[in-house]
Design a protein around this motif. Sequence first.
Motif, PDB file in Angstrom:
ATOM      1  N   LEU A   1       0.820  -1.209   0.000  1.00 18.59           N
ATOM      2  CA  LEU A   1       0.000   0.000   0.000  1.00 18.59           C
ATOM      3  C   LEU A   1       0.851   1.255   0.000  1.00 18.59           C
ATOM      4  N   GLY A   2       2.058   1.164   0.531  1.00 16.07           N
ATOM      5  CA  GLY A   2       3.038   2.214   0.293  1.00 16.07           C
ATOM      6  C   GLY A   2       3.008   3.425   1.191  1.00 16.07           C
ATOM      7  N   VAL A   3       2.143   3.442   2.217  1.00 10.24           N
ATOM      8  CA  VAL A   3       2.142   4.581   3.138  1.00 10.24           C
ATOM      9  C   VAL A   3       2.064   4.060   4.566  1.00 10.24           C
ATOM     10  N   ALA A   4       2.698   4.778   5.483  1.00 10.96           N
ATOM     11  CA  ALA A   4       2.710   4.346   6.880  1.00 10.96           C
ATOM     12  C   ALA A   4       1.312   4.343   7.480  1.00 10.96           C
ATOM     13  N   ASN A   5       0.436   5.231   6.983  1.00 12.06           N
ATOM     14  CA  ASN A   5      -0.935   5.267   7.501  1.00 12.06           C
ATOM     15  C   ASN A   5      -1.645   3.926   7.320  1.00 12.06           C
ATOM     16  N   ALA A   6      -1.323   3.229   6.238  1.00  9.88           N
ATOM     17  CA  ALA A   6      -1.961   1.930   5.991  1.00  9.88           C
ATOM     18  C   ALA A   6      -1.576   0.940   7.085  1.00  9.88           C
ATOM     19  N   ALA A   7      -0.289   0.919   7.446  1.00 12.96           N
ATOM     20  CA  ALA A   7       0.151   0.038   8.527  1.00 12.96           C
ATOM     21  C   ALA A   7      -0.525   0.414   9.834  1.00 12.96           C
ATOM     22  N   GLU A   8      -0.649   1.714  10.073  1.00  9.60           N
ATOM     23  CA  GLU A   8      -1.302   2.183  11.295  1.00  9.60           C
ATOM     24  C   GLU A   8      -2.764   1.745  11.332  1.00  9.60           C
ATOM     25  N   CYS A   9      -3.463   1.895  10.234  1.00  8.02           N
ATOM     26  CA  CYS A   9      -4.880   1.525  10.182  1.00  8.02           C
ATOM     27  C   CYS A   9      -5.089   0.028  10.367  1.00  8.02           C
ATOM     28  N   LEU A  10      -4.170  -0.784   9.855  1.00 10.43           N
ATOM     29  CA  LEU A  10      -4.307  -2.235   9.997  1.00 10.43           C
ATOM     30  C   LEU A  10      -4.265  -2.665  11.455  1.00 10.43           C
ATOM     31  N   GLY A  11      -3.697  -1.815  12.315  1.00  4.95           N
ATOM     32  CA  GLY A  11      -3.664  -2.127  13.735  1.00  4.95           C
ATOM     33  C   GLY A  11      -5.050  -2.209  14.350  1.00  4.95           C
ATOM     34  N   TYR A  12      -6.038  -1.606  13.705  1.00  7.84           N
ATOM     35  CA  TYR A  12      -7.411  -1.631  14.209  1.00  7.84           C
ATOM     36  C   TYR A  12      -8.206  -2.818  13.675  1.00  7.84           C
ATOM     37  N   SER A  13      -7.567  -3.653  12.864  1.00 10.02           N
ATOM     38  CA  SER A  13      -8.283  -4.742  12.201  1.00 10.02           C
ATOM     39  C   SER A  13      -8.300  -6.028  13.006  1.00 10.02           C
ATOM     40  N   GLY A  14      -7.499  -6.089  14.067  1.00  6.89           N
ATOM     41  CA  GLY A  14      -7.410  -7.323  14.836  1.00  6.89           C
ATOM     42  C   GLY A  14      -6.282  -8.237  14.402  1.00  6.89           C
ATOM     43  N   LEU A  15      -5.490  -7.825  13.412  1.00  2.42           N
ATOM     44  CA  LEU A  15      -4.343  -8.628  12.984  1.00  2.42           C
ATOM     45  C   LEU A  15      -3.280  -8.683  14.069  1.00  2.42           C
ATOM     46  N   ASP A  16      -2.518  -9.761  14.071  1.00  2.00           N
ATOM     47  CA  ASP A  16      -1.390  -9.888  14.988  1.00  2.00           C
ATOM     48  C   ASP A  16      -0.094  -9.360  14.373  1.00  2.00           C
ATOM     49  N   TYR A  17       0.028  -9.475  13.057  1.00  2.00           N
ATOM     50  CA  TYR A  17       1.255  -9.055  12.385  1.00  2.00           C
ATOM     51  C   TYR A  17       0.944  -8.645  10.954  1.00  2.00           C
ATOM     52  N   ILE A  18       1.865  -7.922  10.357  1.00  2.00           N
ATOM     53  CA  ILE A  18       1.821  -7.651   8.927  1.00  2.00           C
ATOM     54  C   ILE A  18       3.182  -8.014   8.332  1.00  2.00           C
ATOM     55  N   ILE A  19       3.203  -8.266   7.039  1.00  2.00           N
ATOM     56  CA  ILE A  19       4.462  -8.523   6.336  1.00  2.00           C
ATOM     57  C   ILE A  19       4.701  -7.381   5.356  1.00  2.00           C
ATOM     58  N   ILE A  20       5.800  -6.689   5.546  1.00  2.00           N
ATOM     59  CA  ILE A  20       6.202  -5.595   4.659  1.00  2.00           C
ATOM     60  C   ILE A  20       7.080  -6.201   3.571  1.00  2.00           C
ATOM     61  N   ASP A  21       6.653  -6.070   2.336  1.00  2.00           N
ATOM     62  CA  ASP A  21       7.310  -6.773   1.229  1.00  2.00           C
ATOM     63  C   ASP A  21       8.346  -5.882   0.554  1.00  2.00           C
ATOM     64  N   THR A  22       9.611  -6.207   0.738  1.00  2.00           N
ATOM     65  CA  THR A  22      10.671  -5.481   0.033  1.00  2.00           C
ATOM     66  C   THR A  22      11.279  -6.328  -1.088  1.00  2.00           C
ATOM     67  N   GLU A  23      10.685  -7.501  -1.320  1.00  2.00           N
ATOM     68  CA  GLU A  23      11.160  -8.331  -2.431  1.00  2.00           C
ATOM     69  C   GLU A  23      10.566  -7.837  -3.740  1.00  2.00           C
ATOM     70  N   HIS A  24       9.246  -7.759  -3.809  1.00  2.00           N
ATOM     71  CA  HIS A  24       8.566  -7.336  -5.031  1.00  2.00           C
ATOM     72  C   HIS A  24       8.215  -5.853  -5.021  1.00  2.00           C
ATOM     73  N   ALA A  25       7.954  -5.309  -3.846  1.00  2.00           N
ATOM     74  CA  ALA A  25       7.571  -3.896  -3.756  1.00  2.00           C
ATOM     75  C   ALA A  25       8.816  -3.006  -3.698  1.00  2.00           C
ATOM     76  N   PRO A  26       8.718  -1.762  -4.181  1.00  2.00           N
ATOM     77  CA  PRO A  26       9.900  -0.888  -4.301  1.00  2.00           C
ATOM     78  C   PRO A  26      10.199  -0.118  -3.029  1.00  2.00           C
ATOM     79  N   TYR A  27      10.373  -0.849  -1.904  1.00  2.00           N
ATOM     80  CA  TYR A  27      10.583  -0.174  -0.632  1.00  2.00           C
ATOM     81  C   TYR A  27      12.023  -0.359  -0.155  1.00  2.00           C
ATOM     82  N   SER A  28      12.623   0.732   0.268  1.00  2.00           N
ATOM     83  CA  SER A  28      13.970   0.717   0.818  1.00  2.00           C
ATOM     84  C   SER A  28      13.886   0.734   2.334  1.00  2.00           C
ATOM     85  N   GLU A  29      15.048   0.740   2.993  1.00  2.00           N
ATOM     86  CA  GLU A  29      15.074   0.842   4.445  1.00  2.00           C
ATOM     87  C   GLU A  29      14.425   2.134   4.924  1.00  2.00           C
ATOM     88  N   GLU A  30      14.583   3.211   4.162  1.00  2.00           N
ATOM     89  CA  GLU A  30      14.048   4.506   4.589  1.00  2.00           C
ATOM     90  C   GLU A  30      12.524   4.487   4.683  1.00  2.00           C
TER      91      GLU A  30
END
Length: 208
Positions: A1-30
């Motif tokens: 999804l590419g924005v930190a807000n998405a990760a924040e919102c998922l916290g309200y969904s009842g999930l225990d964890y998320i996986i941030i994909d840096t293999e296929h998605a264009p995300y760096s350490e920053e």
Amino acid sequence: LGVANAAECLGYSGLDYIIIDTEHAPYSEESTIEFIRAAKLSKLSPFVRIKDITRSSVLRMLDIGAEGLVVPCIESVDDVKLLVKYGKYAPLGERGFFYGRAAGYGFEDFTSPLNDYFVKCNTETMIIPQCETMGCLENIEEIVSIDGVDAILVGPYDLSIALGKPGQFDSAEFSNALIRIINACKKANKPSMIYANDIEGALRNFDL
């Protein structure tokens, strides 16, 4: 999804964890560090799928706070041993020491003494090889039994392709492969995980 807000919102969904994909998605350490920060503020455990089995890929994501690493393209037992070497502190591995974000930059109480800190990191940081190649499948019993491997995640699409049954998740070959992986994980008393496209697929996998 590419924005930190998405990760924040998922916290309200009842999930225990998320996986941030840096293999296929264009995300760096920053960018990944911002997703990790948002996830932890929302009480989600942030896992990161790294792009390859290199020391820098492993170290950087752990140092910025990843609580688990999902590692694609595992081909052999030696691949996994190298992964544990880079990702776990002594005596399990040879992870390079650094007081990064996960350690509160050295100010968290649990960072001293160092031996206790190493035990905490080794216990609470998950190393999760991804089973999606024939090499990994054929060695799954030995791979999952390696000290330092904490779970196995199945990549269903690539695994089905490797089996010569691309996308045929109801084929006997794919079902037998899943059962083999699950049985190996159960014997080693370690979790097995798998990606699912939809509710029906998830329920089908739970029934295995």
